[in-house]
Design a protein around this motif. Sequence first.
Motif, PDB file in Angstrom:
ATOM      1  N   VAL A 112     -13.289  17.685  15.834  1.00 21.15           N
ATOM      2  CA  VAL A 112     -12.746  17.581  17.182  1.00 21.15           C
ATOM      3  C   VAL A 112     -11.236  17.463  17.062  1.00 21.15           C
ATOM      4  N   SER A 113     -10.538  18.464  17.532  1.00 23.72           N
ATOM      5  CA  SER A 113      -9.084  18.399  17.488  1.00 23.72           C
ATOM      6  C   SER A 113      -8.496  18.288  18.884  1.00 23.72           C
ATOM      7  N   LYS A 114      -9.329  18.443  19.895  1.00 26.50           N
ATOM      8  CA  LYS A 114      -8.882  18.264  21.274  1.00 26.50           C
ATOM      9  C   LYS A 114      -9.008  16.783  21.613  1.00 26.50           C
ATOM     10  N   ILE A 115      -7.934  16.196  22.128  1.00 24.61           N
ATOM     11  CA  ILE A 115      -7.988  14.777  22.464  1.00 24.61           C
ATOM     12  C   ILE A 115      -8.359  14.613  23.935  1.00 24.61           C
ATOM     13  N   PHE A 116      -8.828  13.439  24.293  1.00 23.54           N
ATOM     14  CA  PHE A 116      -9.348  13.219  25.632  1.00 23.54           C
ATOM     15  C   PHE A 116      -9.213  11.758  26.018  1.00 23.54           C
ATOM     16  N   SER A 117      -9.560  11.474  27.265  1.00 22.43           N
ATOM     17  CA  SER A 117      -9.545  10.093  27.740  1.00 22.43           C
ATOM     18  C   SER A 117     -10.975   9.584  27.820  1.00 22.43           C
ATOM     19  N   THR A 118     -11.183   8.548  28.593  1.00 23.81           N
ATOM     20  CA  THR A 118     -12.489   7.884  28.608  1.00 23.81           C
ATOM     21  C   THR A 118     -13.612   8.748  29.151  1.00 23.81           C
ATOM     22  N   TYR A 119     -13.330   9.789  29.889  1.00 23.31           N
ATOM     23  CA  TYR A 119     -14.374  10.665  30.409  1.00 23.31           C
ATOM     24  C   TYR A 119     -14.576  11.910  29.554  1.00 23.31           C
ATOM     25  N   GLN A 120     -14.076  11.887  28.311  1.00 23.94           N
ATOM     26  CA  GLN A 120     -14.176  13.010  27.383  1.00 23.94           C
ATOM     27  C   GLN A 120     -13.614  14.283  27.993  1.00 23.94           C
ATOM     28  N   ASN A 121     -12.540  14.152  28.746  1.00 26.42           N
ATOM     29  CA  ASN A 121     -11.946  15.288  29.422  1.00 26.42           C
ATOM     30  C   ASN A 121     -10.446  15.305  29.132  1.00 26.42           C
ATOM     31  N   GLY A 122     -10.032  16.273  28.333  1.00 23.48           N
ATOM     32  CA  GLY A 122      -8.618  16.403  27.990  1.00 23.48           C
ATOM     33  C   GLY A 122      -7.746  16.727  29.186  1.00 23.48           C
ATOM     34  N   ASN A 123      -8.316  17.428  30.182  1.00 23.05           N
ATOM     35  CA  ASN A 123      -7.541  17.771  31.374  1.00 23.05           C
ATOM     36  C   ASN A 123      -7.089  16.517  32.117  1.00 23.05           C
ATOM     37  N   LEU A 124      -8.002  15.579  32.310  1.00 25.89           N
ATOM     38  CA  LEU A 124      -7.652  14.343  33.019  1.00 25.89           C
ATOM     39  C   LEU A 124      -6.610  13.544  32.248  1.00 25.89           C
ATOM     40  N   PHE A 125      -6.772  13.465  30.936  1.00 21.97           N
ATOM     41  CA  PHE A 125      -5.829  12.710  30.114  1.00 21.97           C
ATOM     42  C   PHE A 125      -4.447  13.364  30.167  1.00 21.97           C
ATOM     43  N   GLY A 126      -4.398  14.678  29.999  1.00 24.21           N
ATOM     44  CA  GLY A 126      -3.126  15.396  30.018  1.00 24.21           C
ATOM     45  C   GLY A 126      -2.414  15.286  31.345  1.00 24.21           C
ATOM     46  N   ILE A 127      -3.143  15.460  32.425  1.00 24.30           N
ATOM     47  CA  ILE A 127      -2.537  15.386  33.751  1.00 24.30           C
ATOM     48  C   ILE A 127      -2.060  13.963  34.042  1.00 24.30           C
ATOM     49  N   ALA A 128      -2.833  12.961  33.622  1.00 23.33           N
ATOM     50  CA  ALA A 128      -2.431  11.564  33.861  1.00 23.33           C
ATOM     51  C   ALA A 128      -1.122  11.237  33.145  1.00 23.33           C
ATOM     52  N   ILE A 129      -0.979  11.672  31.879  1.00 26.35           N
ATOM     53  CA  ILE A 129       0.255  11.336  31.167  1.00 26.35           C
ATOM     54  C   ILE A 129       1.448  12.099  31.738  1.00 26.35           C
ATOM     55  N   VAL A 130       1.216  13.302  32.229  1.00 31.81           N
ATOM     56  CA  VAL A 130       2.321  14.067  32.824  1.00 31.81           C
ATOM     57  C   VAL A 130       2.732  13.463  34.167  1.00 31.81           C
ATOM     58  N   LEU A 131       1.762  13.036  34.972  1.00 32.03           N
ATOM     59  CA  LEU A 131       2.093  12.428  36.262  1.00 32.03           C
ATOM     60  C   LEU A 131       2.831  11.104  36.102  1.00 32.03           C
ATOM     61  N   CYS A 132       2.506  10.357  35.058  1.00 30.29           N
ATOM     62  CA  CYS A 132       3.136   9.055  34.841  1.00 30.29           C
ATOM     63  C   CYS A 132       4.461   9.157  34.085  1.00 30.29           C
ATOM     64  N   LEU A 133       4.720  10.287  33.445  1.00 35.65           N
ATOM     65  CA  LEU A 133       5.920  10.443  32.624  1.00 35.65           C
ATOM     66  C   LEU A 133       7.226  10.180  33.370  1.00 35.65           C
ATOM     67  N   PRO A 134       7.462  10.737  34.561  1.00 39.09           N
ATOM     68  CA  PRO A 134       8.744  10.477  35.226  1.00 39.09           C
ATOM     69  C   PRO A 134       8.996   8.994  35.513  1.00 39.09           C
ATOM     70  N   VAL A 135       7.955   8.258  35.883  1.00 38.20           N
ATOM     71  CA  VAL A 135       8.125   6.823  36.152  1.00 38.20           C
ATOM     72  C   VAL A 135       8.441   6.088  34.852  1.00 38.20           C
ATOM     73  N   ALA A 136       7.732   6.440  33.778  1.00 36.14           N
ATOM     74  CA  ALA A 136       7.984   5.793  32.484  1.00 36.14           C
ATOM     75  C   ALA A 136       9.385   6.121  31.975  1.00 36.14           C
ATOM     76  N   LEU A 137       9.828   7.357  32.165  1.00 34.65           N
ATOM     77  CA  LEU A 137      11.183   7.728  31.743  1.00 34.65           C
ATOM     78  C   LEU A 137      12.232   6.984  32.566  1.00 34.65           C
ATOM     79  N   THR A 138      11.961   6.775  33.838  1.00 32.70           N
ATOM     80  CA  THR A 138      12.880   6.027  34.687  1.00 32.70           C
ATOM     81  C   THR A 138      12.966   4.568  34.244  1.00 32.70           C
ATOM     82  N   ALA A 139      11.838   4.024  33.811  1.00 30.84           N
ATOM     83  CA  ALA A 139      11.795   2.613  33.409  1.00 30.84           C
ATOM     84  C   ALA A 139      12.482   2.376  32.068  1.00 30.84           C
ATOM     85  N   GLU A 140      12.511   3.388  31.203  1.00 32.63           N
ATOM     86  CA  GLU A 140      13.105   3.226  29.862  1.00 32.63           C
ATOM     87  C   GLU A 140      14.594   3.546  29.911  1.00 32.63           C
ATOM     88  N   LYS A 141      15.398   2.648  29.403  1.00 29.96           N
ATOM     89  CA  LYS A 141      16.852   2.836  29.425  1.00 29.96           C
ATOM     90  C   LYS A 141      17.407   3.427  28.129  1.00 29.96           C
TER      91      LYS A 141
END
Length: 191
Positions: A112-141
């Motif tokens: 298994v080389s495709k990574i995933f989140s708790t629902y064994q779905n890489g799409n959900l994991f990928g979309i979640a990290i992309v949606l949260c990225l701008p907020v995390a980048l804003t929080a990091e100085k």
Amino acid sequence: MAFFAAVSWLFNMLELPRYSFGITAQMIFNLTAILALSIAFYPIKSAASLATFLKAFKLGYYAIILYGALQVVFGAETVAIKNVTATYAVSFSEILERYNVLQSLSDDTNVVSKIFSTYQNGNLFGIAIVLCLPVALTAEKNLVIRLGMFGLTGVICIFTASAGAMVGLSVVMFFYILQAIRLGKIPREIG
């Protein structure tokens, strides 16, 4: 609501010494869900409360990225905790046998080389990290940590094999480049 969930969790946690590691891991995972619920309804009334929210969000994002990086380095089957980060009855190979849940990126169907989140779905994991990225980048100085977080998110996004997440990451990257040009950090004309 989060208070009652936390009290219920505490009473159940006191019973854990009688149970296995898997049950304990599930309880800890449930606590993170309770904390996430608390963060979702966190009242932002001042600059100090916004700073606290962003710090908690950033730490949560680091945990998610660490989980993805562990899957990339060690493999999803090594990182999986039964019924916490991956749902299966007897062995991890059950996930590979499910229809349209997880596909291997290689010809070897046992790897298994495709990574995933708790629902064994890489799409959900990928979309979640992309949606949260701008907020995390804003929080990091720290610029170095921000660039590292952006790069690691990109690598993890590729390993999710989610086209939607890759397109989303491209859009985020496009807007950050536009902002850098607007602020004069990148020259408007090249050459």
